[in-house]
Design an enzyme around this catalytic site. Structure first.
Site, PDB file in Angstrom:
ATOM      1  N   HIS A 136       8.015  41.788 -77.757  1.00 20.89           N
ATOM      2  CA  HIS A 136       7.171  40.749 -77.156  1.00 20.89           C
ATOM      3  C   HIS A 136       7.097  40.618 -75.666  1.00 20.89           C
ATOM      4  O   HIS A 136       7.114  39.374 -75.142  1.00 20.89           O
ATOM      5  CB  HIS A 136       7.852  39.366 -77.813  1.00 20.89           C
ATOM      6  CG  HIS A 136       8.055  39.271 -79.176  1.00 20.89           C
ATOM      7  ND1 HIS A 136       6.986  38.623 -79.796  1.00 20.89           N
ATOM      8  CD2 HIS A 136       8.633  39.603 -80.001  1.00 20.89           C
ATOM      9  CE1 HIS A 136       6.882  38.734 -80.977  1.00 20.89           C
ATOM     10  NE2 HIS A 136       8.062  39.423 -81.330  1.00 20.89           N
ATOM     11  N   ASP A 143      13.766  39.683 -81.183  1.00 18.95           N
ATOM     12  CA  ASP A 143      13.201  39.676 -82.548  1.00 18.95           C
ATOM     13  C   ASP A 143      12.254  41.000 -82.741  1.00 18.95           C
ATOM     14  O   ASP A 143      11.486  41.369 -81.739  1.00 18.95           O
ATOM     15  CB  ASP A 143      12.621  38.391 -83.057  1.00 18.95           C
ATOM     16  CG  ASP A 143      11.793  38.134 -82.099  1.00 18.95           C
ATOM     17  OD1 ASP A 143      11.891  38.218 -81.078  1.00 18.95           O
ATOM     18  OD2 ASP A 143      10.649  37.331 -82.525  1.00 18.95           O
ATOM     19  N   GLU A 144      11.862  41.430 -83.739  1.00 14.58           N
ATOM     20  CA  GLU A 144      10.697  41.868 -83.945  1.00 14.58           C
ATOM     21  C   GLU A 144      10.494  43.253 -83.067  1.00 14.58           C
ATOM     22  O   GLU A 144       9.382  43.288 -82.456  1.00 14.58           O
ATOM     23  CB  GLU A 144       9.300  41.248 -84.018  1.00 14.58           C
ATOM     24  CG  GLU A 144       9.710  40.168 -85.419  1.00 14.58           C
ATOM     25  CD  GLU A 144       8.265  39.405 -85.352  1.00 14.58           C
ATOM     26  OE1 GLU A 144       7.812  39.062 -86.594  1.00 14.58           O
ATOM     27  OE2 GLU A 144       7.818  38.822 -84.125  1.00 14.58           O
ATOM     28  N   VAL A 145      11.317  44.334 -83.028  1.00 10.33           N
ATOM     29  CA  VAL A 145      11.223  45.489 -82.074  1.00 10.33           C
ATOM     30  C   VAL A 145      10.623  46.404 -82.864  1.00 10.33           C
ATOM     31  O   VAL A 145      11.089  47.101 -83.664  1.00 10.33           O
ATOM     32  CB  VAL A 145      12.452  45.882 -81.543  1.00 10.33           C
ATOM     33  CG1 VAL A 145      12.186  46.957 -80.456  1.00 10.33           C
ATOM     34  CG2 VAL A 145      13.172  44.630 -80.634  1.00 10.33           C
ATOM     35  N   GLU A 200      18.170  38.945 -85.856  1.00  5.25           N
ATOM     36  CA  GLU A 200      18.015  40.656 -85.934  1.00  5.25           C
ATOM     37  C   GLU A 200      19.550  41.212 -84.881  1.00  5.25           C
ATOM     38  O   GLU A 200      20.115  42.112 -85.508  1.00  5.25           O
ATOM     39  CB  GLU A 200      16.882  41.107 -85.219  1.00  5.25           C
ATOM     40  CG  GLU A 200      15.753  41.094 -86.167  1.00  5.25           C
ATOM     41  CD  GLU A 200      14.807  39.893 -85.972  1.00  5.25           C
ATOM     42  OE1 GLU A 200      15.442  38.694 -85.563  1.00  5.25           O
ATOM     43  OE2 GLU A 200      13.626  40.120 -85.878  1.00  5.25           O
TER      44      GLU A 200
END
Ligand SMILES: *[C@@H]1O[C@H](CO)[C@@H](O)[C@H](O)[C@H]1NC(C)=O
Ligand SMILES: *[C@@H]1O[C@H](CO)[C@@H](O)[C@H](O)[C@H]1NC(C)=O
Ligand SMILES: *[C@@H]1O[C@H](CO)[C@@H](O)[C@H](O)[C@H]1NC(C)=O
Ligand SMILES: *[C@@H]1O[C@H](CO)[C@@H](O)[C@H](O)[C@H]1NC(C)=O
Length: 521
Positions: free
Chosen positions: A259, A319-321, A371
Site C-alpha cells: 500500500h 496488510d495485503e503484502v 496479518e
C-alpha cells in the site's frame, strides 16, 4: 362497525405519529447504563441557565461553551410525552464536578460520569474532564421542545454511565480521495455525539500521499494528487487539537510495506523495482527491505511521526503484502540466497521485525492489522491487533489466547453499501461474541468502523458515514445487554434528526421525517 374500525386505525396511527408511548430514554444515543428517570419536568431557558464548576480546566471550559451553543442554538427535538406533565419552575444550574486533573488520553482514560437532574439543579460528577464531556453530551440530548413550546428536561434520578469498551474508533481514508479539513473537523463533532473516542487516520496509501512531511517534503510534493490535496503540518495539528478538545485520540496509520505506491515518486529507491524477462518493467512493488537506505529513511520518517502525533499508539498497517514483485527482482533473489531464505514470507517477516525494532526504540506502542499476528512476528505484548477479515470469531479467539489486546473491524465496513437498513447488521455484531474465557474477553478493548475511500470524498463522506456509524458507537459504548433492535431504531431515528439540527448531513435510516429537516449546511 366500519366507522369504528376507521376511528380505531386513526387512533393507532395518531399514536404512531405522535408517539405518545415515547419515553425519556428514546432521546438518548448511545443508551447509557442504568438510566433512572423521575416524573417531574423542568423548564430550561437560556436566560437563566448557567454551568457551575470549580474546575479550572480550559478543556472543560471550552466544552461548556460548545454545549451552551448546542443546547440553546440547535433546535431541540420535539418530544410529545413532555406534554403530559406541567413543567416546574426553571432548571437554572448544571453543576459539574471533576475529581482528577489528569487530562491524558489513552486506553486507561476514565470516561465514566454520573448525571442527575432534579429541583435543585442538575449535576454531572466525573473522574476526568473527558467523563464530564460524555455527561454533557447526555445532558444535551435530554433537553427537548415541549408541544406547547419552550425547552424542558425530565427528572433524572440517576444515570451512572461508562463505556463498555475503551477503544471506540472510526477509520477515515484520505489517500484514495482527499477529504477536506472542514469535513474531517465536522466528522469529529459527529463522533462526539455518539461518544466515539478514536480517529484512526489512514492518511496515506497507494493512490496518494497527502501528508506533508517536514523531513521528506518530496513525499507529498510528488506523491499527493497535486499541491492542493495536502495536509500541511498546520492542518494535522488542527485535527489533533480539535480532536483532543473533544476527548478523541488521533491514531495515524502509515501502512507499509504494501500500500505504498504513492511513496515512490518522492523517495527514489524506496520501492522494489519489478522485473519482466530479466529487465525492470517500470513497475514497483512493496518497500524494498534489503537496502540500507530504506532503513535510514524509515527511521527518520517514524521519528517524525512520533513527534507529530502525540498519541502513544500508531497504526503500522502491514496488510495485503504481494510477493510477486519481490520474487521477480534479481537483487532480492540474490539477497534471499545469501540469507538462506526460501520463503518470501520470511522476507516480509524480516521487514516487519526491523520496523517493529525501529518503532520500539521510539517507545511507541502500535496497532497492526491481523496479518502481523498471523505471521507470528515478535510484537510487544501491549500491541493491539486489528481484526478485519471474515472468520473474525476464530481470529479473536486465537489473538486473545496468545494474550494480545484486540479490536474488531470486520463487521463495520461502512463503505460497503447495500439496499435497506444495514445498520442493524452492524448493531448486532458483538466483538465479544466468540468462545473465549473471561480473561480472553477482557482483552477485547473495542473496535472501529471503516469508511474506505474508493468511492468517498467530501461530497458524500458525511452522509455515508452518518448515521450508520452510530450503530457501532452504541455497540461499543452501551452495556452488552442493550441489543433490542426495535428500541434502538426509535432512538436512532431521533439521533439522526439530532445530527441534522447540529449540522451533520446524516442520511435517512428508513421511512420517517424530522421536525427540523435538513436545510443545507
Ligand atoms: C456556583 O455554585 C455555588 C454553590 O451553590 C455558588 O456559591 C456560586 O456562586 C455559583 N457560581 C456561579 C458562577 O454561579
Ligand atoms: C548496510 O549496513 C550494514 C549494517 O550496518 C553494513 O554492514 C553494510 O556494509 C551496509 N551496506 C552498504 C551497501 O552500505
Ligand atoms: C517510555 O515509555 C515509558 C512508559 O510510557 C516511560 O516510563 C519511559 O520513561 C519512556 N522512555 C523514554 C526513553 O521515553
Ligand atoms: C461456541 O462453541 C459452541 C459449542 O462448542 C458452538 O456451538 C458455537 O457455534 C461456538 N460459537 C462461536 C461463535 O464460535
Amino acid at each position: 362497525m366500519a366507522l369504528f374500525l376507521l376511528f380505531f386505525l386513526f387512533a393507532v396511527s395518531l399514536r404512531l405519529v405522535f408517539g405518545d408511548s415515547s419515553t425519556t430514554s428514546d432521546l438518548l444515543w448511545p443508551q447509557p447504563s442504568q438510566p433512572k428517570f423521575g416524573t417531574e419536568v423542568y423548564e430550561v431557558d437560556s436566560g437563566n441557565f448557567v454551568f457551575n464548576t470549580t474546575s479550572a480546566s480550559t478543556l472543560l471550559k471550552s466544552a461548556m461553551d460548545r454545549y451552551y451553543v448546542i443546547i440553546f442554538q440547535s433546535p431541540a427535538p420535539f418530544f410529545p410525552s413532555g406534554g403530559a406533565t406541567q413543567p416546574k419552575g426553571p432548571l437554572t444550574t448544571l453543576y459539574i464536578t471533576v475529581h482528577s486533573t489528569d487530562e491524558s488520553l489513552n486506553l486507561n482514560t476514565d470516561e465514566s460520569y454520573y448525571l442527575n437532574v432534579g429541583g435543585n439543579g442538575a449535576s454531572i460528577t466525573a473522574t476526568t474532564v473527558f467523563g464530564a464531556m460524555r455527561g454533557l453530551e447526555t445532558f444535551s440530548q435530554l433537553i427537548y421542545h415541549r408541544p406547547d413550546g419552550g425547552l424542558a428536561i425530565n427528572e433524572v434520578t440517576g444515570i451512572y454511565d461508562k463505556p463498555r469498551f475503551q477503544y471506540r474508533g472510526i477509520l477515515i481514508d484520505t489517500s484514495r480521495h482527499f477529504v477536506n479539513l472542514h469535513t474531517i473537523l465536522t466528522h469529529l463533532d459527529a463522533m462526539v455525539y455518539s461518544k466515539f473516542n478514536i480517529l484512526h487516520w489512514h492518511i496515506v496509501d497507494d493512490p496518494s500521499f497527502p501528508y506533508e512531511s517536514y523531513t521528506f517534503p518530496d513525499l507529498a510534493a510528488k506523491g499527493a494528487f497535486d499541491h492542493e490535496h495536502i495536509y500541511t503540518q498546520e492542518d494535522v495539528k488542527t485535527v489533533i487539537n480539535y480532536a483532543y478538545e473533544r476527548g478523541i485520540r488521533v491514531i495515524p496509520e502509515f501502512d507499509t510495506p504494501g500500500h505504498t505506491q504513492s511513496w515512490g515518486a518522492g523517495q527514489p529507491d524506496l520501492l522494489t523495482p519489478c522485473y519482466a524477462n530479466g529487465q525492470p518493467n517500470g513497475e514497483y512493488g512493496p518497500v524494498n527491505p534489503i537496502l540500507n537506505s530504506t532503513w535510514t529513511f524509515l527511521t527518520s520518517l517514524y521519528q517524525e511521526i512520533d513527534n507529530v502525533f502525540p498519541d502513544n499508539y500508531i497504526h503500522l498497517g502491514g496488510d495485503e503484502v504481494s510477493f510477486t514483485c519481490w520474487q521477480g527482482n534479481p537483487d532480492i533473489q540474490a539477497w534471499m540466497k545469501k540469507m538462506g531464505y526460501t520463503d518470501y514470507a520470511k522476507l516480509e517477516e524480516y521487514y516487519e521485525n526491523n520496523l517493529i525494532d525501529l518503532v520500539n526504540k521510539l517507545n511507541k506502542s502500535y496497532v497492526v492489522w491481523q496479518e502481523i499476528f498471523d505471521n507470528g512476528l515478535k510484537i510487544k505484548m501491549d500491541t493491539v491487533i486489528d481484526v478485519w477479515k471474515t472468520g473474525w470469531e476464530k481470529e479473536m479467539d486465537a489473538v486473545t489466547k496468545a494474550g494480545y489486546k484486540v479490536i474488531l473491524s470486520t463487521c463495520w465496513y461502512l463503505n460497503r453499501i447495500s439496499y435497506g437498513e444495514d445498520w442493524k447488521d452492524y448493531y448486532s455484531c458483538d466483538p465479544q461474541n466468540f468462545n473465549g474465557t473471561d480473561d480472553q474477553n477482557s482483552l477485547v478493548v473495542g473496535g472501529h468502523s471503516c469508511l474506505w475511500g474508493e468511492l468517498i470524498d467530501s461530497t458524500n463522506f458525511m452522509s455515508r458515514m452518518w448515521p450508520r456509524a452510530c450503530a457501532v458507537g452504541e455497540r461499543l459504548w452501551s452495556p452488552k445487554t442493550v441489543t433490542d433492535v426495535n428500541d434502538a431504531r426509535t432512538r436512532l431515528l431521533n439521533q439522526r434528526c439530532r445530527l441534522l439540527t447540529r449540522g451533520i448531513q446524516a442520511e435517512p435510516v428508513g421511512p420517517s421525517y424530522c421536525n427540523d429537516e435538513w436545510h443545507g449546511p
